[in-house]
Design a protein around this motif. Structure first.
Motif, short mmCIF file in Angstrom:
data_model
loop_
_atom_site.label_atom_id
_atom_site.label_comp_id
_atom_site.label_asym_id
_atom_site.label_seq_id
_atom_site.Cartn_x
_atom_site.Cartn_y
_atom_site.Cartn_z
N GLN A 53 0.78 -1.23 0.00
CA GLN A 53 0.00 0.00 0.00
C GLN A 53 0.81 1.29 0.00
O GLN A 53 0.37 2.29 -0.54
N ILE A 54 1.96 1.30 0.63
CA ILE A 54 2.70 2.56 0.82
C ILE A 54 3.85 2.72 -0.16
O ILE A 54 4.11 3.83 -0.62
N ALA A 55 4.51 1.65 -0.50
CA ALA A 55 5.70 1.74 -1.37
C ALA A 55 5.41 2.45 -2.68
O ALA A 55 6.29 3.13 -3.22
N THR A 56 4.18 2.34 -3.18
CA THR A 56 3.84 2.96 -4.46
C THR A 56 3.83 4.48 -4.40
O THR A 56 4.00 5.14 -5.42
N TRP A 57 3.66 5.06 -3.20
CA TRP A 57 3.62 6.52 -3.10
C TRP A 57 4.66 7.10 -2.15
O TRP A 57 4.75 8.32 -1.99
N ASP A 108 6.77 9.92 -3.68
CA ASP A 108 6.01 10.74 -4.60
C ASP A 108 6.72 12.08 -4.86
O ASP A 108 7.33 12.65 -3.95
N PRO A 109 6.64 12.58 -6.09
CA PRO A 109 7.29 13.85 -6.41
C PRO A 109 6.90 15.01 -5.48
O PRO A 109 7.74 15.87 -5.19
N ALA A 110 5.67 15.06 -5.00
CA ALA A 110 5.26 16.14 -4.09
C ALA A 110 6.04 16.07 -2.78
O ALA A 110 6.45 17.10 -2.23
N LEU A 111 6.25 14.87 -2.28
CA LEU A 111 7.01 14.69 -1.04
C LEU A 111 8.48 15.04 -1.25
O LEU A 111 9.08 15.76 -0.45
N ILE A 112 9.04 14.53 -2.34
CA ILE A 112 10.45 14.79 -2.65
C ILE A 112 10.71 16.28 -2.83
O ILE A 112 11.67 16.83 -2.30
N LEU A 117 -0.35 13.72 1.71
CA LEU A 117 -0.35 12.72 2.78
C LEU A 117 -1.76 12.54 3.37
O LEU A 117 -2.17 11.40 3.65
N ARG A 118 -2.51 13.63 3.55
CA ARG A 118 -3.87 13.51 4.07
C ARG A 118 -4.74 12.69 3.13
O ARG A 118 -5.58 11.89 3.58
N ALA A 119 -4.55 12.84 1.84
CA ALA A 119 -5.32 12.04 0.87
C ALA A 119 -4.98 10.55 1.02
O ALA A 119 -5.86 9.70 0.89
N ASP A 143 16.34 10.74 -3.27
CA ASP A 143 16.37 11.56 -4.48
C ASP A 143 16.35 10.63 -5.69
O ASP A 143 17.25 9.81 -5.86
N PRO A 144 15.31 10.72 -6.54
CA PRO A 144 15.22 9.82 -7.69
C PRO A 144 16.33 10.05 -8.72
O PRO A 144 16.64 9.15 -9.50
#
Length: 193
Positions: free
Chosen positions: A37-41, A44-48, A97-99, A173-174
């Motif tokens: 459930q979590i690894a996919t996000w 996420d670019p918004a977090l990075i 994150l809230r979403a 960092d991707p």
């Protein structure tokens, strides 16, 4: 851990001492939930982007400056006017994150990101302190580099008022593969087991 054990411990006002078998069972459930459930996000670019921005703005902070920021945060927990806390709760990464919390159907109780100093960047709700840099959620992830994870024990969490375990991972960092910060996700023990 089974729901009735948690409920009984909560009603009795006891601290929860997780037996080894239950701890292993919960650790496996946490790990499985992260993978599915979590690894996919988690990166996420918004977090990075939010962590990168805060790392740039707060590079070179001394421990005294970090402690002062943490003290200011703690003094504002529960206050109507919280200028140190509000920017962490009200930004695009916090909205993201809230979403994720809402989409979890009650399994995720909270989520927050930390920068390279261990300071909160984005959070779904107020944490008890701003500086996580002295806690395993940070020291067992960010300082260990890309791919590091930490699974916390089941504990009663004051900020969420639930028995929860935490999954913490290094934010990477991707482009370079370097550690940027960390992400912690609180998991409702009763909802997961």
């Amino acid at each position: 851990m089974h729901k009735h054990v948690l409920a009984l411990a909560a009603m009795a006002g006891l601290s929860l001492a997780t037996p080894p078998a239950a701890a292993d069972e919960f650790s496996q459930a946490l790990s499985d939930y992260y993978d599915s459930q979590i690894a996919t996000w988690a990166n996420d670019p918004a977090l990075i982007a939010a962590v990168r921005e805060q790392n740039a703005a707060r590079s070179g902070l001394t421990q005294a400056e970090i402690d002062a920021m943490d003290g200011e945060w703690r003094s504002q927990v529960g206050a109507a006017d919280a200028p140190a806390i509000d920017p962490v709760l009200n930004n695009p990464a916090a909205d993201f994150l809230r979403a994720r919390v809402e989409a979890s159907g009650g399994v995720i109780t909270e989520a927050f990101t930390m920068d390279a100093n261990g300071l909160n960047v984005a959070a779904t709700a107020v944490t008890s302190d701003m500086w996580q840099g002295d806690e395993a959620k940070f020291t067992e992830t960010y300082t260990r580099g890309a791919g590091a994870t930490h699974l916390g024990d089941v504990e009663f969490d004051e900020s969420t008022q639930t028995y929860q375990g935490q999954i913490s991972v290094t934010l990477t960092d991707p482009e370079t593969g370097a550690a940027l910060g960390a992400l912690t996700v609180g998991i409702n023990a009763e909802a997961l087991m």
